[in-house]
Scaffold this motif. Structure first.
Motif: not given
Length: 229
Positions: A149-150, A171-174, A178, A184-185
């Motif tokens: 992430e990030y 990047p992956s997300a929470s 996201t 971010d995704y």
């Protein structure tokens, strides 16, 4: 059309002066491909009593390089030469010289091919580069990887046996989500659109290369007629 297989230490009979596509000369590239790997071949010829070699119009069929002998190639009677060269990438790895013979005839002499000039090498190299680039694009592969992430997204280019490979790292997300879509995704639909766009760009670039290669081949063939298209 009569087919003749060129052999080491034997004179290649091109026919009589003025004959046009009466025979084709076959050069077996199989042994060279087995030793040096996949490559491309070129053929230069020198007419009897001439000191300027010129590129022959040839076609490739698997292990055979085929020279269809035109009236320009038989425009002067006597003993000549031709040289077969084999390149892997831009490296000359093997060559062979064959003696040729053109029997005289009662027909009016034809016009010999245009003198071999230095820029012909540039045509051959451009042709080889276009073929290599075409193969790279045809064999290009793409994959996607997930970063923590990030992380900063990037693209890694690598060379595999089959060709160029592009790895897109995102990047992956929470919790797999996201709210900032496209930053971010990517959703599955986004990935499909992304891959479709890559394929479209590759096909467009491949088309440009094929058009350029066709033009180079036309230039090569026009040299045999002694004039530029």
């Amino acid at each position: 059309m009569k087919s003749i297989l060129a052999k080491d230490f034997l004179t290649v009979d091109l026919g009589r002066r003025g004959e046009n596509f009466a025979r084709q000369i076959l050069f077996d590239l199989g042994p060279w491909r087995e030793i040096y790997g996949e490559g491309h071949a070129e053929l230069l010829a020198e007419l009897p009593e001439q000191s300027h070699p010129y590129p022959c119009a040839t076609v490739r069929e698997d292990n055979l390089l085929i020279w269809k002998v035109s009236a320009a190639d038989t425009s002067v009677a006597g003993k000549g030469k031709c040289e077969l060269t084999y390149y892997v990438g831009d490296q000359l790895v093997k060559s062979a010289v064959f003696h040729t013979f053109i029997a005289d005839s009662l027909a009016e002499p034809g016009d010999p091919p245009a003198p071999y000039t230095s820029w012909v090498n540039d045509v051959f190299r451009a042709k080889a580069d276009a073929i290599d680039a075409k193969k790279e694009i045809e064999n290009m592969s793409v994959s996607l990887e997930t970063l923590p992430e990030y992380s900063t997204p990037d693209v890694i280019k690598s060379q595999k046996e089959s060709g160029i490979h592009l790895t897109f790292r995102l990047p992956s997300a929470s919790n797999g989500y996201t709210p900032v879509r496209g930053v971010d995704y990517f959703t599955p639909e986004d990935l499909l659109l992304f891959e479709s766009h890559i394929e479209s760009q590759l096909n467009e670039r491949l088309g440009d290369l094929e058009e350029g290669l066709d033009h180079i081949l036309d230039l090569q063939a026009s040299l045999i007629g002694g004039e530029m298209a």
